[in-house]
Design a protein around this motif. Structure first.
Motif, PDB file in Angstrom:
ATOM      1  N   THR A  28      26.758  69.415  76.394  1.00 43.89           N
ATOM      2  CA  THR A  28      28.195  68.920  76.378  1.00 43.89           C
ATOM      3  C   THR A  28      29.004  70.067  75.482  1.00 43.89           C
ATOM      4  OG1 THR A  28      27.859  67.806  74.239  1.00 43.89           O
ATOM      5  CG2 THR A  28      27.243  66.607  76.316  1.00 43.89           C
ATOM      6  N   THR A  29      30.450  69.854  75.441  1.00 47.99           N
ATOM      7  CA  THR A  29      31.272  70.545  74.572  1.00 47.99           C
ATOM      8  C   THR A  29      31.325  70.223  73.006  1.00 47.99           C
ATOM      9  OG1 THR A  29      33.065  69.218  75.265  1.00 47.99           O
ATOM     10  CG2 THR A  29      32.609  71.434  76.612  1.00 47.99           C
ATOM     11  N   ASP A  30      30.363  69.131  72.664  1.00 46.95           N
ATOM     12  CA  ASP A  30      30.355  68.663  71.261  1.00 46.95           C
ATOM     13  C   ASP A  30      29.708  69.955  70.479  1.00 46.95           C
ATOM     14  OD1 ASP A  30      31.494  66.464  71.421  1.00 46.95           O
ATOM     15  OD2 ASP A  30      29.856  65.142  71.925  1.00 46.95           O
ATOM     16  N   TYR A  31      30.159  70.216  69.406  1.00 47.95           N
ATOM     17  CA  TYR A  31      29.640  71.001  68.364  1.00 47.95           C
ATOM     18  C   TYR A  31      28.067  71.172  68.494  1.00 47.95           C
ATOM     19  CZ  TYR A  31      34.483  72.369  66.736  1.00 47.95           C
ATOM     20  OH  TYR A  31      35.859  72.918  66.778  1.00 47.95           O
ATOM     21  N   PRO A  32      27.444  70.246  68.281  1.00 47.19           N
ATOM     22  CA  PRO A  32      25.965  70.533  68.028  1.00 47.19           C
ATOM     23  C   PRO A  32      25.279  71.087  69.180  1.00 47.19           C
ATOM     24  CG  PRO A  32      26.672  68.178  67.364  1.00 47.19           C
ATOM     25  CD  PRO A  32      27.764  68.804  68.061  1.00 47.19           C
ATOM     26  N   ASP A  33      26.120  70.853  70.291  1.00 46.39           N
ATOM     27  CA  ASP A  33      25.534  71.503  71.652  1.00 46.39           C
ATOM     28  C   ASP A  33      26.290  72.886  71.815  1.00 46.39           C
ATOM     29  OD1 ASP A  33      23.933  69.455  72.514  1.00 46.39           O
ATOM     30  OD2 ASP A  33      25.074  69.221  74.193  1.00 46.39           O
ATOM     31  N   VAL A  34      27.659  73.007  71.705  1.00 44.56           N
ATOM     32  CA  VAL A  34      28.322  74.371  72.025  1.00 44.56           C
ATOM     33  C   VAL A  34      28.003  75.447  71.174  1.00 44.56           C
ATOM     34  CG1 VAL A  34      30.471  73.811  71.068  1.00 44.56           C
ATOM     35  CG2 VAL A  34      30.357  75.081  73.049  1.00 44.56           C
ATOM     36  N   VAL A  35      27.986  75.338  69.856  1.00 44.51           N
ATOM     37  CA  VAL A  35      27.653  76.092  68.813  1.00 44.51           C
ATOM     38  C   VAL A  35      26.370  76.800  68.992  1.00 44.51           C
ATOM     39  CG1 VAL A  35      27.363  76.803  66.254  1.00 44.51           C
ATOM     40  CG2 VAL A  35      29.407  75.134  67.283  1.00 44.51           C
ATOM     41  N   PRO A  36      25.223  76.111  69.199  1.00 47.12           N
ATOM     42  CA  PRO A  36      23.958  76.655  69.252  1.00 47.12           C
ATOM     43  C   PRO A  36      23.961  77.377  70.754  1.00 47.12           C
ATOM     44  CG  PRO A  36      23.450  74.544  69.037  1.00 47.12           C
ATOM     45  CD  PRO A  36      24.961  74.819  68.689  1.00 47.12           C
ATOM     46  N   PHE A  37      24.287  76.790  71.833  1.00 44.13           N
ATOM     47  CA  PHE A  37      24.252  77.181  72.973  1.00 44.13           C
ATOM     48  C   PHE A  37      25.074  78.662  73.391  1.00 44.13           C
ATOM     49  CE2 PHE A  37      24.565  77.545  77.791  1.00 44.13           C
ATOM     50  CZ  PHE A  37      23.211  77.097  77.918  1.00 44.13           C
ATOM     51  N   ARG A  38      26.082  78.788  72.640  1.00 43.10           N
ATOM     52  CA  ARG A  38      26.782  80.190  72.941  1.00 43.10           C
ATOM     53  C   ARG A  38      26.313  81.025  71.960  1.00 43.10           C
ATOM     54  NH1 ARG A  38      32.576  78.393  69.839  1.00 43.10           N
ATOM     55  NH2 ARG A  38      31.707  78.521  67.886  1.00 43.10           N
ATOM     56  N   THR A  39      25.418  80.658  71.046  1.00 44.89           N
ATOM     57  CA  THR A  39      24.829  81.576  70.148  1.00 44.89           C
ATOM     58  C   THR A  39      23.646  82.071  70.500  1.00 44.89           C
ATOM     59  OG1 THR A  39      25.921  80.421  68.208  1.00 44.89           O
ATOM     60  CG2 THR A  39      24.415  81.994  67.593  1.00 44.89           C
ATOM     61  N   PHE A  40      22.815  81.317  71.026  1.00 46.47           N
ATOM     62  CA  PHE A  40      21.213  81.638  71.513  1.00 46.47           C
ATOM     63  C   PHE A  40      21.040  81.594  72.894  1.00 46.47           C
ATOM     64  CE2 PHE A  40      21.205  79.387  67.163  1.00 46.47           C
ATOM     65  CZ  PHE A  40      20.879  80.338  66.622  1.00 46.47           C
ATOM     66  N   ALA A  41      21.880  80.799  73.845  1.00 45.43           N
ATOM     67  CA  ALA A  41      21.085  80.689  75.030  1.00 45.43           C
ATOM     68  C   ALA A  41      21.323  82.169  75.823  1.00 45.43           C
ATOM     69  CB  ALA A  41      22.129  79.733  75.912  1.00 45.43           C
TER      70      ALA A  41
ATOM     71  N   VAL B 217      15.916  71.947  72.375  1.00 46.09           N
ATOM     72  CA  VAL B 217      15.450  71.785  73.607  1.00 46.09           C
ATOM     73  C   VAL B 217      14.737  70.553  73.710  1.00 46.09           C
ATOM     74  CG1 VAL B 217      13.560  72.485  75.551  1.00 46.09           C
ATOM     75  CG2 VAL B 217      15.145  74.267  74.206  1.00 46.09           C
ATOM     76  N   GLU B 218      14.010  69.857  72.729  1.00 42.58           N
ATOM     77  CA  GLU B 218      13.265  68.645  72.638  1.00 42.58           C
ATOM     78  C   GLU B 218      14.243  67.441  72.750  1.00 42.58           C
ATOM     79  OE1 GLU B 218      10.251  67.415  69.361  1.00 42.58           O
ATOM     80  OE2 GLU B 218       9.854  69.169  70.279  1.00 42.58           O
ATOM     81  N   ALA B 219      15.322  67.715  72.110  1.00 37.96           N
ATOM     82  CA  ALA B 219      16.365  66.498  71.859  1.00 37.96           C
ATOM     83  C   ALA B 219      17.196  66.690  73.377  1.00 37.96           C
ATOM     84  CB  ALA B 219      17.324  66.836  70.752  1.00 37.96           C
TER      85      ALA B 219
END
Ligand code: ZN
Length: 642
Positions: free
Chosen positions: A200-213, A186-188
């Protein structure tokens, strides 16, 4: 061949790397060229002598290739990396030229192999097969067309990856919709002037987002965008790629690209790929349905009217189930894995298992490319086998994934095997995933070193069929999941050994979803196979049919995941390979006693009959020799049912 004792490759002083990489590449390329020139102009009379010269040329080409591909990925100095890159390109070019060299082919194809021993005869047979597969024995028009197709394939491949790389999509969400995301994430991701946050759809966004949001709509929007990357551009590129491969295979007389590609693999032919996919699908169904029901049950606590669960929700609910029902605290697990202890533990475990001695080489003697690289000489029963370099932490400009690279392939009387592990692990405490990856990659390294005592570079190291390559590494992962093995090195700051019940819980959490993961993998494998066998005008429609048949999760409306499924290019029709290797790995592992993974008799037989053989025999024969029977699916099926 020379009879002097082979040694390791002396590396240069820090200031000399740029010249050294260039010189090593040029010198080995020049050697390969002059040996081949000699073969063309005045080949030796004896067939065995011809093969020996060819072997020396292949060794030189392999040496140049190793220096090029390794140092273009790991050297800290960009100039050296660029220099290595150009060596790698020259190697690639010479290799292609040799494959279409009709004069050279005539020399080798004219050999009478009847007096050769089994290894030499196999070298000749494999070499001629490679030549034929490149089309060298076809008429000139066909050869020209094959060359055109290969050049076109390279351009299409570049376009396909570029479209994926450059099509970054994003969604805009309110700060409230970030609920569930880790604090550092969140800070980043600061809030913009309009009060919204970009994801974004880049891995460092999409992987945690679909896992934790927590926000289901936001997850759905992002996953949909992710599965639409490179659409529609890559739909056309894919059709062109498939057309090029179809024509390539057809010019060489194969019914399909899958038949052409599978000919040199353990699986043998295209039809067997389809059968394998169906078989794994059947074997994994019960386990897949069982775990999917758990996911759906958990979803229904939030959405009582839900009748199914799709890709927008699977990662999120799998994470919830692991956390709520399988309770493994990742923060606690990592306290047992300090990097130094894990690295030493790995050497001790593999040393004991395979009877190998790993002797550290002081940095001033090893003269590696970076101070964090650790070097060891390896010997077996007093005989020196080779040298390894472990380059395990991230730095700028370094290869981003985990892989084993060759520095030299072992050839009797000529050179020792030298291998390099290139990974990007944490420096302090390691995640258990990283420990498993380290064991996996080290499996390739051990294979490379143990199979380095051969007369023929063609069979040296990991020179086995492509769909078997992962099996030894997948099997070695088992040692990183065994409580007794981990107890030999996994200790926390208070000196306490990792508890067996914690390891047990880690295994259970890891096992959750293995059935539906297998079904998803078979859906991907079916895409990769089917697109290369059956022509279709509408790839998305075909994808939906295959998804309905092979995945247990429904199609996410409006998506076109084929367009960003990069493996359709790299693996072509052979995405099944990873699962194939896993089936063999589980079968080989069944020979070990789970109560004593160090049983020297089993481990020794595996070392001698499988690993040390390299490519001297077909993988199926090596496995049969070790197990005392042909490989089966039983152990894999039992694992799924556990
Ligand atoms: Zn691997």
């Amino acid at each position: 061949m020379t009879t002097t004792e082979p040694t390791h490759l002396p590396l240069p002083l820090e200031s000399d790397w740029l010249d050294w990489v260039g010189a090593r590449g040029e010198q080995q390329l020049a050697l390969a060229r002059s040996l081949v020139d000699g073969l063309r102009a005045a080949p030796p009379k004896e067939p065995l002598e011809v093969l020996r010269v060819w072997n020396e040329a292949q060794t030189a080409l392999s040496n140049a290739g190793s220096v090029g591909s390794l140092f273009s990925e790991v050297h800290p100095d960009k100039q050296v990396r660029d220099r290595a890159e150009s060596v790698a390109q020259e190697v690639q070019k010479l290799d292609t030229d040799l494959g279409l060299d009709t004069e050279l082919y005539a020399v080798l194809a004219g050999l009478d192999g009847s007096s050769l021993d089994a290894d030499a005869a196999r070298v000749l047979e494999r070499t001629l097969r490679d030549f034929r597969r490149s089309g060298v024995d076809r008429d000139e028009a066909t050869r020209d067309r094959l060359r055109e197709l290969s050049e076109r394939a390279i351009l299409l491949s570049q376009e396909f990856s570029k479209n994926i790389r450059e099509d970054v999509r994003s969604i805009r969400v309110t700060p409230e919709q970030l609920a569930g995301m880790p604090a550092d994430w969140v800070e980043a991701h600061p809030v913009g002037d309009d009060g919204l946050v970009t994801v974004t759809t880049d891995y460092p966004d999409v992987v945690p987002f679909r896992t934790f949001a927590h926000d289901a709509d936001a997850r759905r929007e992002l996953v949909t965008a992710f599965l639409t990357i490179a659409w529609p551009d890559n739909d056309r590129v894919l059709q062109d790629i498939f057309a090029v491969r179809r024509e390539h295979a057809s010019l060489l007389g194969y019914e399909s690209w899958a038949d052409y590609d599978a000919e040199v693999k353990m699986i043998g032919n295209g039809k067997a790929i389809g059968e394998f996919i169906d078989r794994i699908t059947e074997l994994s169904t019960a386990s897949a349905e069982r775990d999917k029901a758990v996911l759906l049950g958990r979803l229904r606590q939030d959405r009582p009217d839900a009748t199914d669960i799709d890709g927008a929700d699977t990662s999120y609910y799998a994470e919830l189930v692991r956390k709520e029902q399988l309770a493994v605290d990742a923060q606690r697990v990592r306290t047992y894995f300090t990097f130094e202890a894990v690295r030493q533990g790995l050497l001790d475990v593999t040393g004991r298992l395979f009877g190998l001695d790993w002797t550290p080489v002081p940095r001033e003697d090893a003269r590696t490319w970076h101070e964090e690289v650790a070097t060891y000489d390896v010997s077996f029963q007093g005989e020196r086998l080779g040298r390894i370099h472990l380059d395990l932490h991230p730095r700028d400009g370094k290869y981003k994934h985990a892989a084993q690279f060759d520095l030299a392939r072992g050839v009797n009387g000529t050179q020792l095997a030298e291998g390099v592990l290139v990974c990007n692990f944490n420096r302090g405490l390691m995640e258990h995933d990283e420990v498993v990856t380290l064991f996996h990659e080290f499996g390739h390294l051990v294979h490379h070193v143990l199979a380095g005592r051969t007369d023929w570079v063609r069979f040296s190291g990991v020179a086995t069929e492509w769909d078997f390559v992962e099996a030894p590494s997948q099997m070695l992962e088992e040692w990183a999941w065994d409580a007794d093995v981990l107890a030999t090195f996994a200790r926390n700051a208070d000196g306490e050994t990792i508890p067996a019940d914690l390891v047990e819980a880690m295994r259970r959490a890891d096992d959750f979803g293995k059935g539906y993961d297998a079904r998803t993998q078979m859906f991907y494998a079916a895409l990769s196979y089917d697109f290369h066998v059956n022509q279709t005008d509408d790839l998305t429609a075909r994808l939906r049919e295959l998804m309905a048949r092979y995945s247990v999760f429904p199609y996410l409306s409006g998506t076109h995941m084929q367009c960003h499924f990069g493996h359709l290019d790299g693996y072509s029709s052979a995405y099944y390979t990873y699962m194939w290797s896993l089936v063999i790995a589980k079968d080989m592992f069944s020979a070990f006693d789970r109560g004593d993974l160090f049983d020297p008799e089993v481990a020794g037989a595996y070392r001698d009959k499988v690993l040390a053989q390299g490519g001297r025999r077909d993988a199926a024969d090596l496995v049969e020799d070790f197990l005392g029977r042909p490989y089966t699916f039983d152990a894999y099926a039992a694992w799924l049912a556990e």
